[in-house]
Design a protein around this motif. Structure first.
Motif, PDB file in Angstrom:
ATOM      1  N   MET A  85      13.719  54.428  22.391  1.00  0.00           N
ATOM      2  CA  MET A  85      14.508  55.206  23.339  1.00  0.00           C
ATOM      3  C   MET A  85      14.295  54.599  24.725  1.00  0.00           C
ATOM      4  O   MET A  85      13.156  54.467  25.187  1.00  0.00           O
ATOM      5  CB  MET A  85      14.045  56.672  23.330  1.00  0.00           C
ATOM      6  CG  MET A  85      14.217  57.356  21.998  1.00  0.00           C
ATOM      7  SD  MET A  85      15.948  57.424  21.471  1.00  0.00           S
ATOM      8  CE  MET A  85      15.947  56.224  20.179  1.00  0.00           C
ATOM      9  N   CYS A  86      15.385  54.235  25.391  1.00  0.00           N
ATOM     10  CA  CYS A  86      15.236  53.407  26.586  1.00  0.00           C
ATOM     11  C   CYS A  86      16.515  53.447  27.421  1.00  0.00           C
ATOM     12  O   CYS A  86      17.593  53.168  26.895  1.00  0.00           O
ATOM     13  CB  CYS A  86      14.993  51.978  26.103  1.00  0.00           C
ATOM     14  SG  CYS A  86      14.959  50.787  27.393  1.00  0.00           S
ATOM     15  N   GLN A  88      17.605  51.421  29.326  1.00  0.00           N
ATOM     16  CA  GLN A  88      18.201  50.070  29.429  1.00  0.00           C
ATOM     17  C   GLN A  88      18.835  49.635  28.109  1.00  0.00           C
ATOM     18  O   GLN A  88      19.275  48.494  27.971  1.00  0.00           O
ATOM     19  CB  GLN A  88      17.102  49.074  29.811  1.00  0.00           C
ATOM     20  CG  GLN A  88      16.399  49.436  31.096  1.00  0.00           C
ATOM     21  CD  GLN A  88      15.166  48.584  31.364  1.00  0.00           C
ATOM     22  OE1 GLN A  88      14.994  47.526  30.768  1.00  0.00           O
ATOM     23  NE2 GLN A  88      14.323  49.041  32.258  1.00  0.00           N
ATOM     24  N   GLY A 111       9.166  56.888  24.596  1.00  0.00           N
ATOM     25  CA  GLY A 111       8.316  56.497  25.717  1.00  0.00           C
ATOM     26  C   GLY A 111       8.084  57.660  26.657  1.00  0.00           C
ATOM     27  O   GLY A 111       8.637  58.757  26.486  1.00  0.00           O
ATOM     28  N   TYR A 113       6.364  58.320  30.995  1.00  0.00           N
ATOM     29  CA  TYR A 113       5.817  57.694  32.206  1.00  0.00           C
ATOM     30  C   TYR A 113       6.745  56.579  32.690  1.00  0.00           C
ATOM     31  O   TYR A 113       7.952  56.659  32.524  1.00  0.00           O
ATOM     32  CB  TYR A 113       4.381  57.219  31.968  1.00  0.00           C
ATOM     33  CG  TYR A 113       3.557  58.273  31.250  1.00  0.00           C
ATOM     34  CD1 TYR A 113       3.450  59.566  31.789  1.00  0.00           C
ATOM     35  CD2 TYR A 113       2.952  58.024  30.033  1.00  0.00           C
ATOM     36  CE1 TYR A 113       2.748  60.567  31.134  1.00  0.00           C
ATOM     37  CE2 TYR A 113       2.235  59.014  29.374  1.00  0.00           C
ATOM     38  CZ  TYR A 113       2.146  60.277  29.926  1.00  0.00           C
ATOM     39  OH  TYR A 113       1.470  61.264  29.263  1.00  0.00           O
ATOM     40  N   GLU A 114       6.215  55.496  33.231  1.00  0.00           N
ATOM     41  CA  GLU A 114       7.053  54.483  33.856  1.00  0.00           C
ATOM     42  C   GLU A 114       7.810  53.645  32.812  1.00  0.00           C
ATOM     43  O   GLU A 114       8.859  53.072  33.082  1.00  0.00           O
ATOM     44  CB  GLU A 114       6.189  53.597  34.761  1.00  0.00           C
ATOM     45  CG  GLU A 114       6.927  52.564  35.580  1.00  0.00           C
ATOM     46  CD  GLU A 114       8.034  53.167  36.451  1.00  0.00           C
ATOM     47  OE1 GLU A 114       7.913  54.341  36.857  1.00  0.00           O
ATOM     48  OE2 GLU A 114       9.024  52.466  36.703  1.00  0.00           O
ATOM     49  N   TYR A 116       7.337  51.065  28.945  1.00  0.00           N
ATOM     50  CA  TYR A 116       6.518  50.450  27.903  1.00  0.00           C
ATOM     51  C   TYR A 116       6.025  49.086  28.343  1.00  0.00           C
ATOM     52  O   TYR A 116       6.717  48.381  29.069  1.00  0.00           O
ATOM     53  CB  TYR A 116       7.353  50.144  26.659  1.00  0.00           C
ATOM     54  CG  TYR A 116       8.219  51.237  26.180  1.00  0.00           C
ATOM     55  CD1 TYR A 116       7.744  52.132  25.241  1.00  0.00           C
ATOM     56  CD2 TYR A 116       9.535  51.347  26.616  1.00  0.00           C
ATOM     57  CE1 TYR A 116       8.554  53.132  24.757  1.00  0.00           C
ATOM     58  CE2 TYR A 116      10.350  52.344  26.140  1.00  0.00           C
ATOM     59  CZ  TYR A 116       9.848  53.238  25.211  1.00  0.00           C
ATOM     60  OH  TYR A 116      10.647  54.224  24.739  1.00  0.00           O
ATOM     61  N   ILE A 131      20.850  57.125  25.979  1.00  0.00           N
ATOM     62  CA  ILE A 131      21.826  58.215  25.842  1.00  0.00           C
ATOM     63  C   ILE A 131      22.640  58.397  27.122  1.00  0.00           C
ATOM     64  O   ILE A 131      23.398  59.350  27.226  1.00  0.00           O
ATOM     65  CB  ILE A 131      21.187  59.547  25.392  1.00  0.00           C
ATOM     66  CG1 ILE A 131      20.192  60.070  26.423  1.00  0.00           C
ATOM     67  CG2 ILE A 131      20.537  59.409  24.028  1.00  0.00           C
ATOM     68  CD1 ILE A 131      19.932  61.577  26.267  1.00  0.00           C
ATOM     69  N   GLY A 132      22.534  57.481  28.058  1.00  0.00           N
ATOM     70  CA  GLY A 132      23.388  57.577  29.239  1.00  0.00           C
ATOM     71  C   GLY A 132      22.741  56.926  30.445  1.00  0.00           C
ATOM     72  O   GLY A 132      21.541  56.629  30.446  1.00  0.00           O
ATOM     73  N   TYR A 134      21.270  57.502  33.192  1.00  0.00           N
ATOM     74  CA  TYR A 134      20.422  58.349  34.027  1.00  0.00           C
ATOM     75  C   TYR A 134      19.031  58.256  33.419  1.00  0.00           C
ATOM     76  O   TYR A 134      18.872  57.811  32.278  1.00  0.00           O
ATOM     77  CB  TYR A 134      20.910  59.810  34.044  1.00  0.00           C
ATOM     78  CG  TYR A 134      21.330  60.301  32.690  1.00  0.00           C
ATOM     79  CD1 TYR A 134      22.661  60.250  32.290  1.00  0.00           C
ATOM     80  CD2 TYR A 134      20.378  60.770  31.770  1.00  0.00           C
ATOM     81  CE1 TYR A 134      23.053  60.676  31.024  1.00  0.00           C
ATOM     82  CE2 TYR A 134      20.764  61.199  30.513  1.00  0.00           C
ATOM     83  CZ  TYR A 134      22.099  61.148  30.142  1.00  0.00           C
ATOM     84  OH  TYR A 134      22.477  61.549  28.898  1.00  0.00           O
ATOM     85  N   LEU A 136      15.480  60.024  32.288  1.00  0.00           N
ATOM     86  CA  LEU A 136      14.766  61.250  31.927  1.00  0.00           C
ATOM     87  C   LEU A 136      13.265  60.988  31.985  1.00  0.00           C
ATOM     88  O   LEU A 136      12.830  59.844  32.120  1.00  0.00           O
ATOM     89  CB  LEU A 136      15.165  61.672  30.506  1.00  0.00           C
ATOM     90  CG  LEU A 136      16.658  61.936  30.313  1.00  0.00           C
ATOM     91  CD1 LEU A 136      17.004  61.995  28.833  1.00  0.00           C
ATOM     92  CD2 LEU A 136      17.048  63.222  31.004  1.00  0.00           C
ATOM     93  N   GLY A 138      11.143  61.372  29.547  1.00  0.00           N
ATOM     94  CA  GLY A 138      10.583  60.811  28.323  1.00  0.00           C
ATOM     95  C   GLY A 138      11.653  60.573  27.270  1.00  0.00           C
ATOM     96  O   GLY A 138      12.806  60.982  27.425  1.00  0.00           O
ATOM     97  N   GLY A 139      11.265  59.935  26.181  1.00  0.00           N
ATOM     98  CA  GLY A 139      12.212  59.581  25.119  1.00  0.00           C
ATOM     99  C   GLY A 139      12.434  60.686  24.099  1.00  0.00           C
ATOM    100  O   GLY A 139      13.210  60.500  23.148  1.00  0.00           O
TER     101      GLY A 139
END
Ligand SMILES: C[S@@+](CC[C@H](N)C(=O)[O-])C[C@H]1O[C@@H](n2cnc3c(N)ncnc32)[C@H](O)[C@@H]1O
Length: 241
Positions: A85-86, A88, A111, A113-114, A116, A131-132, A134, A136, A138-139
């Protein structure tokens, strides 16, 4: 389908997986799932899973060791899809959800925090999902969104009355409007065609409304579609209104 979820916060998934259609899907055996809290795999004496970024900067980065060890404990076979989940990553689309719904084993990496350590991305993952546009915290929410979109497409999960093929994006268009009883609500009428019983006319109306809605709200979707000449002319008229 079996789903492994690597997360530091498994409790976040409780409500989503234990309600409504996803609950029913599990009860019927359409999918099974397991949580792996990768903090349990940390070899750090304080069970730490993150550390400061090399080169400096704000935030903490997830270290590779707990994730690598947690993945080795799952030992997914080479066909498993490992989804990072990212923000990018590749944008989640209906087509991607359809593709993933055909898999037997999905592994979600959530993930926090900042971000992985890059070696996680490079060596453990088959797909990166966003998922877009923006960010969040966390993943976990992205994993739940992706799971919901995928699981509802697993054969047998939706009943006839909830069938997916006409949903928005399935045929490249937004779905047509819906109406239900009563036929007249506070003076607002249901379009006559829908109560006519003429199924050819109803299909024609629905296609036209889908096309109109897509033209007005998501013209970008039309670029990938093959439209008839008549439909193209109609689209141009709506655009030029
Ligand atoms: C605060 S975000 C990290 C963002 C990262 N620093 C960046 O700028 O790309 C923490 C985690 O949340 C998840 N996440 C946040 N936004 C997401 C999105 N739009 N789609 C998928 N995952 C997301 C990812 O797992 C990410 O590693």
């Amino acid at each position: 389908m079996h789903i492994d979820i690597l997360t530091l916060f498994p409790e976040m998934f409780e409500g989503v997986l234990n309600s409504s259609i996803l609950k029913r899907a599990q009860d019927s055996g359409a999918f099974t799932h397991r949580f792996i809290n990768f903090r349990d795999y940390s070899t750090n004496k304080h069970n730490k899973v993150d550390d400061y970024p090399y080169g400096g900067g704000a935030g903490l980065v997830l270290t590779p060791q707990p994730m690598f060890d947690a993945m080795e404990s799952i030992n997914p076979d080479k066909n498993a899809r490992v989804l990072l989940m990212c923000p990018q990553g590749e944008p989640l689309t209906q087509a991607k959800a359809e593709e993933l719904s055909e898999e037997e084993h999905l592994v979600f990496l959530c993930g926090h925090y900042e971000g992985y350590d890059e070696r996680i991305r490079e060596h453990l993952v088959t797909d990166e999902i966003s998922i877009g546009d923006y960010v969040l915290t966390g993943g976990e929410l992205p994993a739940m969104v992706t799971m919901d979109a995928v699981i509802r497409l697993v054969p047998g999960v939706l009943g006839n009355e909830e069938s997916a093929p006409r949903d928005s994006f399935s045929d490249g268009l937004l779905e047509h409007p819906h109406y239900t009883r009563p036929q007249n609500f506070r003076g607002m009428e249901v379009p006559d065609v829908l109560t006519s019983g003429n199924h050819a006319k109803i299909d024609e109306w629905r296609r036209k409304e889908s096309l109109k809605r897509t033209t007005l709200r998501r013209p970008d979707l039309l670029e990938k579609l093959e439209l008839s000449r008549g439909e193209k002319e109609q689209v141009e008229k709506w655009k030029n209104r």
